[in-house]
Design an enzyme around this catalytic site. Structure first.
Site, PDB file in Angstrom:
ATOM      1  N   GLU A 118      43.914  14.993  69.839  1.00 27.98           N
ATOM      2  CA  GLU A 118      42.547  15.401  69.487  1.00 27.98           C
ATOM      3  C   GLU A 118      42.054  14.565  68.320  1.00 27.98           C
ATOM      4  OE1 GLU A 118      42.717  19.499  67.643  1.00 27.98           O
ATOM      5  OE2 GLU A 118      44.813  19.204  68.182  1.00 27.98           O
ATOM      6  N   LYS A 177      40.907  13.401  64.670  1.00 30.98           N
ATOM      7  CA  LYS A 177      41.215  13.800  63.292  1.00 30.98           C
ATOM      8  C   LYS A 177      39.900  13.795  62.521  1.00 30.98           C
ATOM      9  CE  LYS A 177      44.132  12.749  59.308  1.00 30.98           C
ATOM     10  NZ  LYS A 177      43.021  12.769  58.324  1.00 30.98           N
ATOM     11  N   ASP A 180      37.029  14.133  59.748  1.00 31.82           N
ATOM     12  CA  ASP A 180      36.937  13.698  58.356  1.00 31.82           C
ATOM     13  C   ASP A 180      35.972  14.618  57.620  1.00 31.82           C
ATOM     14  OD1 ASP A 180      37.290  12.264  56.059  1.00 31.82           O
ATOM     15  OD2 ASP A 180      35.959  10.625  56.617  1.00 31.82           O
ATOM     16  N   TYR A 206      40.698  23.976  65.119  1.00 31.91           N
ATOM     17  CA  TYR A 206      41.653  23.163  65.872  1.00 31.91           C
ATOM     18  C   TYR A 206      43.102  23.616  65.739  1.00 31.91           C
ATOM     19  CZ  TYR A 206      42.097  21.070  61.216  1.00 31.91           C
ATOM     20  OH  TYR A 206      42.274  20.874  59.872  1.00 31.91           O
ATOM     21  N   LYS A 249      46.143   6.867  62.496  1.00 27.93           N
ATOM     22  CA  LYS A 249      44.880   6.554  61.851  1.00 27.93           C
ATOM     23  C   LYS A 249      44.217   5.319  62.478  1.00 27.93           C
ATOM     24  CE  LYS A 249      43.596   8.455  58.666  1.00 27.93           C
ATOM     25  NZ  LYS A 249      43.908   8.271  57.235  1.00 27.93           N
ATOM     26  N   CYS A 284      49.208  -6.736  26.842  1.00 27.55           N
ATOM     27  CA  CYS A 284      48.548  -5.491  27.236  1.00 27.55           C
ATOM     28  C   CYS A 284      47.123  -5.490  26.702  1.00 27.55           C
ATOM     29  CB  CYS A 284      49.316  -4.291  26.682  1.00 27.55           C
ATOM     30  SG  CYS A 284      48.448  -2.706  26.882  1.00 27.55           S
ATOM     31  N   CYS A 292      46.819  -2.769  23.710  1.00 29.27           N
ATOM     32  CA  CYS A 292      47.509  -2.798  22.420  1.00 29.27           C
ATOM     33  C   CYS A 292      48.015  -4.180  22.023  1.00 29.27           C
ATOM     34  CB  CYS A 292      48.662  -1.799  22.407  1.00 29.27           C
ATOM     35  SG  CYS A 292      50.020  -2.224  23.533  1.00 29.27           S
ATOM     36  N   CYS A 294      53.350  -2.378  30.166  1.00 29.17           N
ATOM     37  CA  CYS A 294      53.264  -2.470  28.711  1.00 29.17           C
ATOM     38  C   CYS A 294      54.450  -1.699  28.143  1.00 29.17           C
ATOM     39  CB  CYS A 294      51.954  -1.880  28.198  1.00 29.17           C
ATOM     40  SG  CYS A 294      51.943  -1.630  26.398  1.00 29.17           S
ATOM     41  N   CYS A 333      50.975   2.764  22.513  1.00 29.16           N
ATOM     42  CA  CYS A 333      49.862   2.049  23.148  1.00 29.16           C
ATOM     43  C   CYS A 333      48.685   3.009  23.277  1.00 29.16           C
ATOM     44  CB  CYS A 333      50.285   1.545  24.521  1.00 29.16           C
ATOM     45  SG  CYS A 333      48.929   0.863  25.506  1.00 29.16           S
TER      46      CYS A 333
END
Length: 722
Positions: A152, A154, A156, A263, A362, A453, A456, A469, A475
């Site tokens: 069936e 799917k 959304d 369903y 999918k 990074c 930092c 990092c 940080c």
């Protein structure tokens, strides 16, 4: 709606054949003022029955009896009668028009767990699912198991549970965490395709799973109305449906064109004893028969479900439906393939979060081409650096995408992407935007990933394709996310410290690291002056922070945000070591002696505490916080026993695990030859039961578990759990 020449009277569900408001109803109504109460009540009853029948014919049968304008006239007439003669009826169709405002969304428990579905966009993964199913059913090893699948769309939209008692609508809830969700009973009541009363012969209790959505044509029409009224249009039907269902203003909900496909059956109880497979006597034998039954009750069921004789036929169904995807009047992102035989599904059971008998195949992600305007590097709570492409906004499958992940430095090199390039963007699973490929390169080389990074300035460290990092809690970016986690429900549950408020406190210079939370008391005047704050809100926050100065050890460990250390692992660490200092100084070998902690987690914990920057922050934090030693008195009534739990018990499994551990037993996550008992609740996992059988481990249902505990003088469920 079109008007048929006559009514199929043998298939009436809600109205008697002689109801005058079915086919070709007379719209010439007598003036309401000329009616007496008895006549008005009789006419209203006929109108309610007819309107229910028309809803059933329109949504469940796709076979309308009357035109839209005629339906509207009947509905308006019923409203007039009920208003003039005070003819209240709890299940009247007129209750769908909304009215009133809710204070909040309460949380309700589902009749049965609403689990997720394993998914993939690869046909080979679907075939592997089929092989797993057949292996699990091949008890004698003959290898000749045949399985039929129902297939069936799917949908959304937003998944909901709707419950009927004695055929009457009583409750609706969002999926939530699968065990409980938001109570949206009044919101779902406004949806015409959700009947207030079931027809046919439904069971005493019926809990069904459905998907609330907005049809494509209705979505476009509603957006047009919003634009004409000077309002912002919705970005896509799914977000519009999800946002609408959580509205507290019921008038606003009723105005939006929500629909719902049903369903799945979550619970079916006809009051009779269940068979050996756990099914009620009247429960249909197959999933497709379930859909037919739901349709006969008047529920809106999509008509695209089909039977596939084997997995290749199921794969072919997905391909055929994918070719028609854009022509459908509702959004789908794949197909769902389910073992059709219900008894077989019961035997296959479930995993902790998903069904073993279902798989979502999918569709490929939607793609569009746009330009990379910039690349920024985000710093996560654990220090991982993630590059993100900032894009010239583009519509991908109804969603405006302006940023997309580039995953890691190796992905950037593989794509060869840089600022200015034209790229193809996809939404993985139709949700997460990603850069799929460079269509037109406008740069000499790929984006150069930073050596430092961005938050930092620390030198970036690499672990395979990933970049980190190493500055830990020192940080600023990691510290901000650490504060949010520390205050979250998974941490110390400090109310009033969400992402926005933490960001505001950081920008104001009030909170840079975790210990700064406990200095807010001295900076109350500065806190009061912040926009959106005041004396009351500032005092409330300070009170919440102060109340967290003596946390339970397990909660404190979870709040620190150590990678791989969630609530369960934190509890195990607390019980094993007893004090924070013992956990902090334990070496990897000692950590691996804790239940369910292996080499990887042990190394992660050790690295966290040995990082110099983390150590400095924690030393400062301990000047303000005193984690309480875990002094759980472990009894010895169950000393030496090992339990594994699967399925749903009358209370949460964590309560059962805590209880047996409090009396000297071990509670582990997997069955082995050292396991003494497997406790199986409702919907138990097949793999654990198979492992128990292979290792001759006794299996107890909840009643037998309670009897075992009673023999050792232990109450089940625990008194404070009801």
């Amino acid at each position: 709606m079109s008007t048929p020449s006559e009514v199929d009277r043998e298939d009436l569900r809600f109205a008697e054949p002689d109801n005058p408001y079915l086919a070709q109803p007379d719209g010439d109504f007598a003036d309401v003022d000329d009616l007496d109460a008895e006549t008005a009540a009789s006419e209203a009853a006929l109108l309610r029955a007819a309107i229910r029948e028309h809803d059933y014919r329109y949504y469940a049968r796709n076979d309308p009896l009357i035109a839209d304008r005629t339906y509207d006239a009947l509905f308006t007439r019923l409203e007039a009668l009920e208003d003039a003669f005070d003819l209240d009826a709890d299940d009247s169709p007129t209750r769908r028009v909304g009215g009133g405002t809710l204070d909040e969304l309460d949380t309700v428990e589902h009749a049965a767990p609403m689990l997720s579905i394993d998914q993939s966009g690869e046909a080979d993964d679907v075939r592997e699912f089929d092989e797993r199913v057949r292996r699990a059913l091949d008890r004698d090893g003959g290898g000749d198991v045949d399985v039929e699948y129902s297939c069936e769309p799917k949908f959304d939209g937003l998944s909901v549970e709707v419950v009927y008692e004695d055929g009457r609508y009583v409750q609706a809830a969002t999926r939530g965490d699968g065990r409980e969700g938001d109570d949206v009973t009044e919101q779902v009541r406004t949806i015409r395709s959700v009947p207030e009363r079931l027809g046919g012969d439904p069971p005493e209790t019926l809990a069904v799973r459905g998907e609330v959505f907005i049809p494509r044509d209705a979505f476009q029409a509603h957006n047009r109305e919003r634009v004409e009224a000077g309002e912002e249009p919705f970005a896509n039907p799914r977000n519009a449906a999800a946002g609408t269902l959580r509205q507290l203003d019921l008038d606003a909900v009723a105005e939006r064109p929500l629909d719902c496909f049903f369903y799945d059956v979550l619970a079916w109880d006809d009051g009779a004893a269940r068979d050996d497979d756990g099914l009620a006597p009247s429960h249909p034998d197959t999933h497709l028969a379930e859909l037919d039954a739901l349709r006969s009750f008047g529920l809106h069921v999509n008509d695209r479900a089909e039977l596939a004789g084997d997995v290749e036929a199921a794969i072919d169904y997905r391909d055929r439906l994918g070719a028609e995807r854009e022509e459908l009047n509702f959004e789908i992102d794949g197909v769902v393939i389910k073992v059709n035989d219900r008894a077989t599904c019961e035997r296959l059971g479930t995993k902790s979060r998903s069904y073993r008998w279902a798989f979502a195949y999918k569709f490929p992600a939607r793609h569009e081409v746009t330009t990379v305007e910039d690349v920024v590097v985000q710093v996560g709570r654990t220090g991982r650096l993630t590059p993100v492409a900032l894009l010239d906004p583009v519509d991908v499958g109804g969603v405006t995408v302006s940023r997309a992940t580039l995953h890691n430095p190796d992905e950037i090199a593989s794509l060869g992407v840089n600022v200015g390039d034209r790229v193809r963007v996809k939404r993985a699973g139709d949700v997460i935007p990603q850069v799929a490929e460079v269509v037109e390169s406008r740069s000499d080389r790929p984006y150069e990933f930073p050596d430092e990074c961005p938050a930092c300035g620390s030198d970036v460290e690499r672990d395979g394709p990933l970049a980190f990092c190493p500055n830990g809690l020192a940080c600023p970016a990691q510290a901000e996310r650490a504060v949010v986690h520390y205050a979250s429900r998974g941490g110390l549950d400090i109310e009033g410290l969400g992402e926005e408020s933490v960001e505001q406190l950081r920008e104001a210079g009030l909170v840079g690291t975790l210990p700064d939370l406990y200095r807010l008391r001295e900076r109350r005047d500065e806190l009061v002056e912040l926009e959106g704050w005041g004396e009351t809100s500032a005092d409330n926050l300070i009170r919440e922070v102060e109340a967290s100065r003596e946390p339970e050890l397990a909660a404190f460990l979870a709040a620190l945000g150590i990678h791989e250390v969630g609530g369960a692992t934190a509890r195990n660490l607390a019980r094993h070591f007893g004090t924070f200092e013992a956990v902090r100084t334990a070496d990897e070998a000692a950590l691996q002696r804790v239940d369910d902690i292996g080499e990887t987690v042990a190394r992660t914990v050790r690295d966290f505490f040995e990082t110099e920057q983390n150590a400095r922050v924690i030393d400062d934090l301990l000047d303000h916080v005193d984690p309480q030693p875990d002094d759980t008195e472990a009894g010895d009534a169950l000393d030496g026993l090992t339990f594994v739990f699967t399925g749903s018990l009358s209370t949460s499994r964590s309560v059962a695990q805590d209880l047996v551990e409090a009396h000297g037993a071990n509670a582990t996550s997997s069955v082995s030859g050292n396991t003494d008992y497997l406790v199986a609740g409702d919907s138990p996992g097949t793999s654990k039961r198979e492992d128990a059988a292979a290792n001759d481990v006794p299996e107890l249902d909840e009643d037998a578990f309670a009897e075992l505990l009673d023999e050792h003088g232990i109450e089940w469920p625990p008194e404070d759990e009801g």
